[in-house]
Scaffold this motif. Sequence first.
Motif, PDB file in Angstrom:
ATOM      1  N   ARG A 186       2.014   6.433  -6.967  1.00 23.22           N
ATOM      2  CA  ARG A 186       1.176   7.494  -7.344  1.00 23.22           C
ATOM      3  C   ARG A 186       1.747   8.764  -7.126  1.00 23.22           C
ATOM      4  O   ARG A 186       1.539   9.822  -7.982  1.00 23.22           O
ATOM      5  CB  ARG A 186      -0.245   7.437  -6.639  1.00 23.22           C
ATOM      6  N   GLU A 216       0.810  -1.237   0.060  1.00 20.96           N
ATOM      7  CA  GLU A 216       0.010  -0.195   0.032  1.00 20.96           C
ATOM      8  C   GLU A 216       0.974   1.196   0.030  1.00 20.96           C
ATOM      9  O   GLU A 216       0.695   2.407  -0.902  1.00 20.96           O
ATOM     10  CB  GLU A 216      -0.886   0.151   1.249  1.00 20.96           C
ATOM     11  N   GLU A 239      -5.902   5.407   5.025  1.00 21.37           N
ATOM     12  CA  GLU A 239      -6.104   4.114   5.119  1.00 21.37           C
ATOM     13  C   GLU A 239      -4.753   3.381   5.658  1.00 21.37           C
ATOM     14  O   GLU A 239      -4.798   2.637   6.664  1.00 21.37           O
ATOM     15  CB  GLU A 239      -6.213   3.397   3.728  1.00 21.37           C
ATOM     16  N   ASP A 262       2.463   1.559  -3.590  1.00 25.25           N
ATOM     17  CA  ASP A 262       1.307   2.328  -4.213  1.00 25.25           C
ATOM     18  C   ASP A 262       1.149   3.567  -4.220  1.00 25.25           C
ATOM     19  O   ASP A 262       1.166   4.626  -5.036  1.00 25.25           O
ATOM     20  CB  ASP A 262       0.382   1.418  -4.125  1.00 25.25           C
ATOM     21  N   LEU A 263       1.399   4.057  -2.933  1.00 28.84           N
ATOM     22  CA  LEU A 263       1.235   5.420  -2.486  1.00 28.84           C
ATOM     23  C   LEU A 263       2.412   6.485  -3.199  1.00 28.84           C
ATOM     24  O   LEU A 263       2.125   7.513  -3.811  1.00 28.84           O
ATOM     25  CB  LEU A 263       1.114   5.759  -0.998  1.00 28.84           C
ATOM     26  N   ARG A 312      -6.406  11.387  -4.611  1.00 25.63           N
ATOM     27  CA  ARG A 312      -5.451  10.289  -4.734  1.00 25.63           C
ATOM     28  C   ARG A 312      -4.426   9.838  -3.802  1.00 25.63           C
ATOM     29  O   ARG A 312      -4.268   8.531  -3.422  1.00 25.63           O
ATOM     30  CB  ARG A 312      -4.799  10.161  -6.150  1.00 25.63           C
ATOM     31  N   ARG A 351      -5.480   7.406   0.846  1.00 29.49           N
ATOM     32  CA  ARG A 351      -4.406   6.279   0.860  1.00 29.49           C
ATOM     33  C   ARG A 351      -3.831   6.298   2.114  1.00 29.49           C
ATOM     34  O   ARG A 351      -3.460   5.619   2.859  1.00 29.49           O
ATOM     35  CB  ARG A 351      -3.476   6.053  -0.351  1.00 29.49           C
TER      36      ARG A 351
END
Length: 136
Positions: free
Chosen positions: A45, A38, A118, A41-42, A111, A115
């Motif tokens: 992005r 995660e 989370e 991915d953050l 975006r 995240r």
Amino acid sequence: MTHPTFGGPPSPWRDDPFLPPPLEPPPPDYPAIQASPEFADLRRRLRRFVFPMTALFLGWYLAFVLLAAYLPEVMSRRVYGTITVGLLLGVAQFVSTLLITTWYVRFARKRIDPRVAEIRRAAGQDTGLEDWQDVR
């Protein structure tokens, strides 16, 4: 009345002044968070937006500086009255900065911030992001 072990006055918000203070939650496991998919991915992005936008703006700024340094006749060309190409390009620098900032704020709100919330929630940390997430 003082606390027999810790000294000082008893806490006004606790029922029993002789209970030990509540334990703090353990700190987040930062290496585990950094190794998580995660978080990767953050970062991916964020980099997909920040690096191209930075390169674009630096290129645009460098073009402005090079035009001013090596082609002053282009920059001093009058467009209307006393308004020159250089002045218009200089104002465009400010406008592009504001646009990039606006794009980044919208991008982060849609975006990145969800995240982050989370990941923080999964790490057991209060995010506080929900309170201001929809503020425009």
